[in-house]
Scaffold this active site. Sequence first.
Site, PDB file in Angstrom:
ATOM      1  N   LYS A 122       0.845  -1.202   0.000  1.00 13.64           N
ATOM      2  CA  LYS A 122       0.000   0.000   0.000  1.00 13.64           C
ATOM      3  C   LYS A 122       0.880   1.251   0.000  1.00 13.64           C
ATOM      4  CE  LYS A 122      -0.171  -0.190   5.016  1.00 13.64           C
ATOM      5  NZ  LYS A 122      -0.947  -0.533   6.215  1.00 13.64           N
ATOM      6  N   ARG A 127     -10.582   0.610  14.298  1.00 15.40           N
ATOM      7  CA  ARG A 127     -10.420   1.307  13.025  1.00 15.40           C
ATOM      8  C   ARG A 127     -11.319   0.640  12.001  1.00 15.40           C
ATOM      9  NH1 ARG A 127      -4.445   1.793  10.374  1.00 15.40           N
ATOM     10  NH2 ARG A 127      -4.850  -0.400   9.931  1.00 15.40           N
ATOM     11  N   TYR A 139      13.989  30.457   7.945  1.00 12.78           N
ATOM     12  CA  TYR A 139      12.713  31.080   8.322  1.00 12.78           C
ATOM     13  C   TYR A 139      12.546  31.139   9.824  1.00 12.78           C
ATOM     14  CZ  TYR A 139      10.865  30.760   3.528  1.00 12.78           C
ATOM     15  OH  TYR A 139      10.637  30.916   2.197  1.00 12.78           O
ATOM     16  N   MET A 145      10.752  24.902   1.695  1.00 11.81           N
ATOM     17  CA  MET A 145      10.027  24.048   0.746  1.00 11.81           C
ATOM     18  C   MET A 145      11.000  23.272  -0.154  1.00 11.81           C
ATOM     19  SD  MET A 145       7.247  24.976  -2.210  1.00 11.81           S
ATOM     20  CE  MET A 145       6.060  25.756  -1.137  1.00 11.81           C
TER      21      MET A 145
HETATM   22  C1  PLP Z   1      -0.027  -1.438   6.929  1.00  8.53           C
HETATM   23  C2  PLP Z   1      -0.569  -2.682   7.431  1.00  8.53           C
HETATM   24  C3  PLP Z   1       0.285  -3.779   7.676  1.00  8.53           C
HETATM   25  C4  PLP Z   1       1.793  -3.666   7.644  1.00  8.53           C
HETATM   26  O1  PLP Z   1       2.202  -3.014   8.823  1.00  8.53           O
HETATM   27  P1  PLP Z   1       3.743  -2.761   9.186  1.00  8.53           P
HETATM   28  O2  PLP Z   1       3.673  -2.154  10.536  1.00  8.53           O
HETATM   29  O3  PLP Z   1       4.261  -1.818   8.164  1.00  8.53           O
HETATM   30  O4  PLP Z   1       4.435  -4.069   9.162  1.00  8.53           O
HETATM   31  C5  PLP Z   1      -0.306  -4.981   8.030  1.00  8.53           C
HETATM   32  N1  PLP Z   1      -1.648  -5.086   8.143  1.00  8.53           N
HETATM   33  C6  PLP Z   1      -2.502  -4.051   7.947  1.00  8.53           C
HETATM   34  C7  PLP Z   1      -3.954  -4.241   8.111  1.00  8.53           C
HETATM   35  C8  PLP Z   1      -1.981  -2.808   7.591  1.00  8.53           C
HETATM   36  O5  PLP Z   1      -2.813  -1.770   7.412  1.00  8.53           O
END
Ligand code: PLP
Length: 372
Positions: free
Chosen positions: A44, A142, A262, A315
């Site tokens: 992801k 979540r 800045y 930036m």
């Molecule tokens: C992002 C995610 C992972 C991976 O987590 P890491 O801490 O990067 O190993 C695993 N499971 C779910 C549901 C996630 O959202």
Amino acid sequence: MVMDASVPPDEAGGLLTIDLAALRANYQEIARRVGPAETAGVVKGDGYGLGLAPVASALWDAGARSFFVALPGEARTLRETLPEATIYVLNGLFEGSPPLYRALRLHPVLGSEAEIARWNGFCVEIGQSLPAAVHVDTGMNRLGLSATEAVSLAEMRHELHFPIALIMSHLASADEPHHPLTARQLEDFRAIAGLFPDVKASLANSAGVMSGPAYHFDLVRPGIAVYGGRPRADMAPLSPVVRLELRIVQIRHVHAGETVGYGGAHTALRPSRVAILSAGYADGIPRRAGASDLRPGAEAVIAGQRCPLIGRISMDLLAVDVTDVPDDAIAAGDWAVLLGDGLGLDDLARHSQTIDYEILTSLGRRYRRLWT
Ligand SMILES: *Cc1c(COP(=O)(O)O)cnc(C)c1O
């Protein structure tokens, strides 16, 4: 070696090198530790900011066959790269998206009763039984069914018109060793997975992988550890995957008592030499990475020496105190190392009050990228 042709060498302020061999080695190290459990690839966020397609191909070559993305849009790109992979989409099942899941052979991770009903209805409508994962919440609050909803699902499972390919939950605090929530989540997940004895179960992210075999179940989902980040506060990272070098635009002199950047947040306490580097917060360097008069900042390696970032990050530019580097050892046009040469993701993250994940996924689009 793959080069991103979008930024020619003379036009970029930074060079980002992504070591795919290190990525594959990290994946294989985890796969070896958790075997016979399966190790999925978590790609992801554009492969944690390192490029979905090159990262996913490397993980496939290393042996990964199941992959997790957050969004159907990411899954579309991933499917083009990996026609044979099993792809799970974590953020659920958006209204109107089931036909896309079917066309691309995606497994939605269903995280509410509404989503289960949506997928079930779609399967009835098309007269096909398409596999999906079910997410159960055990303390993250979540995504995912409550424990009570999971029990009802187990009871009415024979009425479902689709097979459950995976039952999963997510750990909230496993990166802090011995956090009491982690053991409680394990216990609750074990009970829930037990209601689906013929279904593969998955609980562990990177920190969970490192928490021991009890957390591994049938499939683990490590992200950050594979990308070279620190999986747990008390553990060293696996091999570093990213190296970031920034161009030195100019070197200037600052009198004692003058401020840099800045807001005048950093005051030079001695006559200083300052190197100005060609990257800033638009490239994902956190604005708080530079030292102020109140706290220390992150570091860069210049001519083999560690030098502090000073003042607020702009930036497109940042300042480094190079007073201690010999005059003849650096010049405008040289390169400074911000990640690599012993400087890890967590060095930059810690000094910027953030985490490895945010550093990685913020890495900018203006760098010239090189996958080796
Ligand atoms: C992002 C995610 C992972 C991976 O987590 P890491 O801490 O990067 O190993 C695993 N499971 C779910 C549901 C996630 O959202």
